[in-house]
Design a protein around this motif. Structure first.
Motif, mmCIF file in Angstrom:
data_model
loop_
_atom_site.group_PDB
_atom_site.id
_atom_site.type_symbol
_atom_site.label_atom_id
_atom_site.label_comp_id
_atom_site.label_asym_id
_atom_site.label_seq_id
_atom_site.Cartn_x
_atom_site.Cartn_y
_atom_site.Cartn_z
ATOM 1 N N TYR A 143 -6.904 -51.183 8.306
ATOM 2 C CA TYR A 143 -7.675 -52.320 7.794
ATOM 3 C C TYR A 143 -7.360 -52.556 6.326
ATOM 4 N N TYR A 144 -7.348 -53.829 5.933
ATOM 5 C CA TYR A 144 -7.397 -54.232 4.536
ATOM 6 C C TYR A 144 -8.778 -54.820 4.313
ATOM 7 N N GLY A 145 -9.712 -53.993 3.835
ATOM 8 C CA GLY A 145 -11.095 -54.467 3.754
ATOM 9 C C GLY A 145 -11.616 -54.754 5.148
ATOM 10 N N ALA A 146 -12.042 -55.992 5.377
ATOM 11 C CA ALA A 146 -12.562 -56.384 6.690
ATOM 12 C C ALA A 146 -11.453 -56.865 7.631
ATOM 13 N N ILE A 147 -10.231 -56.984 7.131
ATOM 14 C CA ILE A 147 -9.136 -57.517 7.942
ATOM 15 C C ILE A 147 -8.503 -56.381 8.747
ATOM 16 N N HIS A 148 -8.491 -56.565 10.058
ATOM 17 C CA HIS A 148 -7.919 -55.572 10.967
ATOM 18 C C HIS A 148 -6.427 -55.852 11.090
ATOM 19 N N ALA A 149 -5.610 -55.147 10.297
ATOM 20 C CA ALA A 149 -4.189 -55.483 10.179
ATOM 21 C C ALA A 149 -3.339 -54.865 11.286
ATOM 22 N N ILE A 150 -3.637 -53.629 11.680
ATOM 23 C CA ILE A 150 -2.900 -52.925 12.734
ATOM 24 C C ILE A 150 -3.902 -52.534 13.808
ATOM 25 N N LYS A 151 -3.614 -52.927 15.048
ATOM 26 C CA LYS A 151 -4.608 -52.834 16.123
ATOM 27 C C LYS A 151 -4.087 -51.972 17.276
ATOM 28 N N GLY A 152 -4.385 -50.701 17.207
ATOM 29 C CA GLY A 152 -4.059 -49.812 18.318
ATOM 30 C C GLY A 152 -2.573 -49.655 18.592
ATOM 31 N N VAL A 153 -1.766 -49.563 17.552
ATOM 32 C CA VAL A 153 -0.313 -49.487 17.718
ATOM 33 C C VAL A 153 0.121 -48.063 18.090
ATOM 34 N N SER A 154 0.983 -47.984 19.114
ATOM 35 C CA SER A 154 1.572 -46.714 19.538
ATOM 36 C C SER A 154 3.064 -46.925 19.819
ATOM 37 N N PHE A 155 3.887 -46.017 19.343
ATOM 38 C CA PHE A 155 5.314 -46.033 19.672
ATOM 39 C C PHE A 155 5.907 -44.700 19.257
ATOM 40 N N HIS A 156 7.177 -44.488 19.615
ATOM 41 C CA HIS A 156 7.828 -43.234 19.243
ATOM 42 C C HIS A 156 9.278 -43.482 18.875
ATOM 43 N N MET B 258 16.596 -36.181 24.497
ATOM 44 C CA MET B 258 16.499 -36.124 23.031
ATOM 45 C C MET B 258 15.093 -35.716 22.612
ATOM 46 N N ALA B 259 15.003 -34.946 21.548
ATOM 47 C CA ALA B 259 13.705 -34.529 21.036
ATOM 48 C C ALA B 259 13.020 -35.681 20.315
ATOM 49 N N GLN B 260 11.721 -35.742 20.476
ATOM 50 C CA GLN B 260 10.941 -36.784 19.804
ATOM 51 C C GLN B 260 10.700 -36.362 18.359
ATOM 52 N N ILE B 261 11.067 -37.241 17.410
ATOM 53 C CA ILE B 261 10.910 -36.897 15.996
ATOM 54 C C ILE B 261 9.660 -37.530 15.397
ATOM 55 N N LEU B 262 9.266 -38.707 15.916
ATOM 56 C CA LEU B 262 8.084 -39.404 15.411
ATOM 57 C C LEU B 262 7.287 -39.935 16.587
ATOM 58 N N ASN B 263 5.974 -39.686 16.557
ATOM 59 C CA ASN B 263 5.088 -40.231 17.578
ATOM 60 C C ASN B 263 3.862 -40.837 16.904
ATOM 61 N N VAL B 264 3.750 -42.150 17.009
ATOM 62 C CA VAL B 264 2.611 -42.884 16.446
ATOM 63 C C VAL B 264 1.682 -43.233 17.590
ATOM 64 N N GLU B 265 0.430 -42.814 17.492
ATOM 65 C CA GLU B 265 -0.507 -42.960 18.605
ATOM 66 C C GLU B 265 -1.796 -43.648 18.158
ATOM 67 N N ASN B 266 -1.995 -44.875 18.633
ATOM 68 C CA ASN B 266 -3.265 -45.599 18.490
ATOM 69 C C ASN B 266 -3.738 -45.688 17.040
ATOM 70 N N ILE B 267 -2.880 -46.194 16.157
ATOM 71 C CA ILE B 267 -3.316 -46.354 14.773
ATOM 72 C C ILE B 267 -3.975 -47.716 14.568
ATOM 73 N N ASN B 268 -5.021 -47.720 13.759
ATOM 74 C CA ASN B 268 -5.758 -48.921 13.396
ATOM 75 C C ASN B 268 -5.935 -48.926 11.885
#
Length: 236
Positions: free
Chosen positions: A13-26, A1-11
């Motif tokens: 922040y909400y101000g100083a709060i690190h809400a998403i930490k290095g998330v990757s998936f497809h 199957m062809a990959q339609i979405l690829n999320v790679e190492n997203i980070n």
């Protein structure tokens, strides 16, 4: 199957709060992929980042082979990625049909009538109430309307954020039957859902999020049978 979405190492922040930490998936074309996790784990923030409402400081988000990380939200919708937001967020003072027509802003006028009929075939209750003010619909009907509005944009990928939130159990079952029907019809779906049992029952693959990170991944069946997931999210 062809990959339609690829999320790679997203980070994110909400101000100083690190809400998403290095998330990757497809997500592959034709799949239902679900993100499960406790409230505050970062699931909705992840969807909002994909749809352009929030920005990641790092990494990339590729949709159909194009980096959309810096595109404006309406440009992302035009490319075929639609989100049904948490809490539905329909236009309460507009009629059902007016809400659906708002979802078709990316389409030419000639196709809108055909698209309306297609949505009404999928959601006969909306056709019955097409002239009704949307704010007077039940919670389940409003969720159907939010999904129908997103389908009016002809999405290549449909993102659903907590579609069962606030609904009675019988309506939750109806919403997940709709999700299964859309999947069988060929719609690719990225689902965020706190009802882990229902989400895993319809998912081809799943990711578990904890405090902004992905802690586990596997097929829906594998995670449903995981002792860790059962203890944490399924009450087992």
């Amino acid at each position: 199957m062809a990959q339609i979405l690829n999320v790679e190492n997203i980070n994110v922040y909400y101000g100083a709060i690190h809400a998403i930490k290095g998330v990757s998936f497809h997500v592959d074309e034709g799949e239902v992929v679900t993100l499960i996790g406790a409230n505050g784990a970062g699931k909705s923030t992840t969807l909002q980042t994909i749809s352009g409402l929030l920005r990641s400081r790092t990494g990339s988000i590729e949709f159909c082979g194009e980096n959309i990380s810096r595109l404006q939200p309406h440009k992302i919708v035009e490319r075929g990625l639609a989100q049904v937001p948490e809490g539905r967020r329909i236009f309460l003072q507009m009629s059902v049909q007016e809400n659906l027509e708002m979802g078709a802003y990316t389409q030419s006028g000639a196709s809108v009538e055909r698209d309306l009929e297609r949505v009404y075939e999928q959601f006969p209750r909306l056709k019955e109430r097409r002239r009704q003010v949307a704010g007077t619909l039940s919670g389940g009907e409003q969720q159907m309307l939010a999904i129908g509005r997103a389908l009016m944009s002809h999405p290549k990928l449909l993102m659903l954020d907590e579609p069962s939130m606030g609904l009675a159990p019988i309506l939750v079952e109806q919403i997940f039957e709709i999700i299964q029907g859309l999947h069988k019809g060929g719609t690719t779906i990225l689902l965020v859902e706190q009802n882990a049992q229902m989400a895993l029952s319809v998912a081809d693959r799943a990711y578990v999020m904890e405090t902004g990170c992905i802690s586990l991944s596997g097929t829906g069946r594998e995670l449903a049978e995981s002792d860790l997931v059962r203890r944490a999210y399924l009450g087992g």
